[in-house]
Motif scaffolding. Structure first.
Motif, PDB file in Angstrom:
ATOM      1  N   VAL A   1       0.833  -1.207   0.000  1.00  0.00           N
ATOM      2  CA  VAL A   1       0.000   0.000   0.000  1.00  0.00           C
ATOM      3  C   VAL A   1       0.862   1.249   0.000  1.00  0.00           C
ATOM      4  O   VAL A   1       0.569   2.235  -0.693  1.00  0.00           O
ATOM      5  CB  VAL A   1      -0.955  -0.018   1.214  1.00  0.00           C
ATOM      6  N   GLU A   2       1.944   1.224   0.762  1.00  0.00           N
ATOM      7  CA  GLU A   2       2.816   2.396   0.871  1.00  0.00           C
ATOM      8  C   GLU A   2       3.402   2.791  -0.479  1.00  0.00           C
ATOM      9  O   GLU A   2       3.687   3.967  -0.724  1.00  0.00           O
ATOM     10  CB  GLU A   2       3.938   2.095   1.867  1.00  0.00           C
ATOM     11  N   LYS A   3       3.561   1.821  -1.387  1.00  0.00           N
ATOM     12  CA  LYS A   3       4.161   2.107  -2.691  1.00  0.00           C
ATOM     13  C   LYS A   3       3.190   2.720  -3.683  1.00  0.00           C
ATOM     14  O   LYS A   3       3.609   3.159  -4.759  1.00  0.00           O
ATOM     15  CB  LYS A   3       4.741   0.814  -3.279  1.00  0.00           C
ATOM     16  N   MET A   4       1.894   2.747  -3.358  1.00  0.00           N
ATOM     17  CA  MET A   4       0.949   3.267  -4.350  1.00  0.00           C
ATOM     18  C   MET A   4      -0.104   4.214  -3.785  1.00  0.00           C
ATOM     19  O   MET A   4      -0.692   4.996  -4.526  1.00  0.00           O
ATOM     20  CB  MET A   4       0.242   2.102  -5.061  1.00  0.00           C
ATOM     21  N   ALA A   5      -0.359   4.177  -2.495  1.00  0.00           N
ATOM     22  CA  ALA A   5      -1.486   4.936  -1.939  1.00  0.00           C
ATOM     23  C   ALA A   5      -1.146   6.402  -1.725  1.00  0.00           C
ATOM     24  O   ALA A   5       0.003   6.773  -1.458  1.00  0.00           O
ATOM     25  CB  ALA A   5      -1.935   4.314  -0.621  1.00  0.00           C
ATOM     26  N   THR A   6      -2.165   7.247  -1.848  1.00  0.00           N
ATOM     27  CA  THR A   6      -2.052   8.651  -1.458  1.00  0.00           C
ATOM     28  C   THR A   6      -2.671   8.868  -0.080  1.00  0.00           C
ATOM     29  O   THR A   6      -2.283   9.781   0.642  1.00  0.00           O
ATOM     30  CB  THR A   6      -2.765   9.554  -2.467  1.00  0.00           C
ATOM     31  N   HIS A   7      -3.642   8.018   0.269  1.00  0.00           N
ATOM     32  CA  HIS A   7      -4.337   8.111   1.554  1.00  0.00           C
ATOM     33  C   HIS A   7      -4.447   6.709   2.164  1.00  0.00           C
ATOM     34  O   HIS A   7      -4.440   5.709   1.436  1.00  0.00           O
ATOM     35  CB  HIS A   7      -5.734   8.716   1.384  1.00  0.00           C
TER      36      HIS A   7
END
Length: 304
Positions: free
Chosen positions: A197-203
């Motif tokens: 998630v950290e590699k793609m999420a904004t929120h």
């Protein structure tokens, strides 16, 4: 004021009186975001997504998508979103194009849309290859292609990288980022893997035992991590040490060890002295690892 494509308020859900799954979940997914919905297996992620899609009846709380109440405008809402919940549902004996043709007829899309979505998900070259011959990652991308046929504004994906090999995880992650960047699609993606998630999420929203523990931008989560200054302690009697320290410092018992939040080294020395003067042996006293993964573990390891 930030615009939310998904907004819930006081969302509760229970399968029975003894089985409360969600507790007052207030979800806010900004328009244009990739919202990573994080939590361990069994935290309530899939139940929340099923409620958002109307696959489960909302018994308490409110659900709004695109500013509309789900109970009153479900068909209008579903026409504007695509979803993939749990395992892909595909015709194994057909090609990717033939699978898409079946759903195209249901959605009422133009024939040119099939080639567009195959290109979007990187399956244009599969030709006459049957779906039964696809890798799990290819099947996952085909399922996302089906969800994209009607050009949804919102895409809801439940654990899309679950069970994939490293290459499949990278392909799926890059697809999600490209859809958000090039198509402007808002994406809600659930996962139990913070690193993904950290590699793609904004929120990010972090749920544990049905309670939303954190919600905000990825930067806000990084800022929270930066504020976390803590020590890990192990003593001859951690329960007694907890009683001694809890009225003086923010302290908790986590995975059979004490975690104490301190502002500086002087407080660490004071805490150590208090324990020794109380007749306890201190076996371990060192800074706790400070990164997002550790913060996530701490949040989802504490009793709710």
């Amino acid at each position: 004021m930030e615009s939310y494509l998904i907004q819930t308020s006081g969302l509760d859900y229970a399968f029975s009186r003894q089985s409360q799954i969600l507790h007052q979940v207030d979800l806010q997914v900004p328009a244009g975001s990739i919202y990573g919905f994080l939590g361990p297996n069994g935290a309530g992620k899939t139940t929340t997504l099923r409620l958002l899609l109307g696959l489960l009846s909302c018994r308490q709380g409110t659900i709004q998508l695109f500013g509309m109440d789900l109970g009153r405008h479900r068909l209008a809402i579903l026409a504007r979103l695509g979803s993939l919940i749990e395992q892909p549902s595909l015709y194994q004996h057909l090609t990717a194009k033939e699978n898409l043709e079946i759903y195209r007829l249901l959605y009422g899309c133009g024939t040119s849309r099939i080639a567009q979505v195959l290109d979007l998900v990187g399956l244009s070259a599969t030709g006459s290859k049957r779906v039964r011959q696809f890798s799990l990652g290819m099947k996952q991308r085909l399922s996302i292609a089906i969800a994209l046929l009607h050009k949804p504004e919102l895409l809801i994906l439940d654990e899309p990288t679950n069970g994939l090999d490293p290459n499949g995880m990278v392909e799926t992650r890059e697809l999600i980022r490209r859809l958000n960047r090039e198509e402007g699609t808002t994406i809600l993606v659930s996962s139990h893997l913070l690193g993904e998630v950290e590699k793609m999420a904004t929120h990010v929203g972090i749920i544990h035992r049905g309670r939303l523990l954190f919600q905000g931008s990825l930067q806000a989560l990084h800022d929270l991590k930066a504020k976390e200054g803590s020590l890990e302690m192990d003593t001859s009697d951690n329960l007694k040490a907890l009683e001694i320290l809890k009225n003086r410092f923010p302290v908790r018992l986590l995975q059979d060890r004490l975690v104490i939040s301190l502002e500086d080294g002087h407080q660490a020395a004071r805490a150590n002295r208090l324990l020794v003067e109380s007749g306890l042996d201190v076996f371990l006293l060192h800074p706790r690892q400070s990164n997002l993964e550790q913060l996530f573990i701490d949040m989802t390891s504490e009793p709710s």
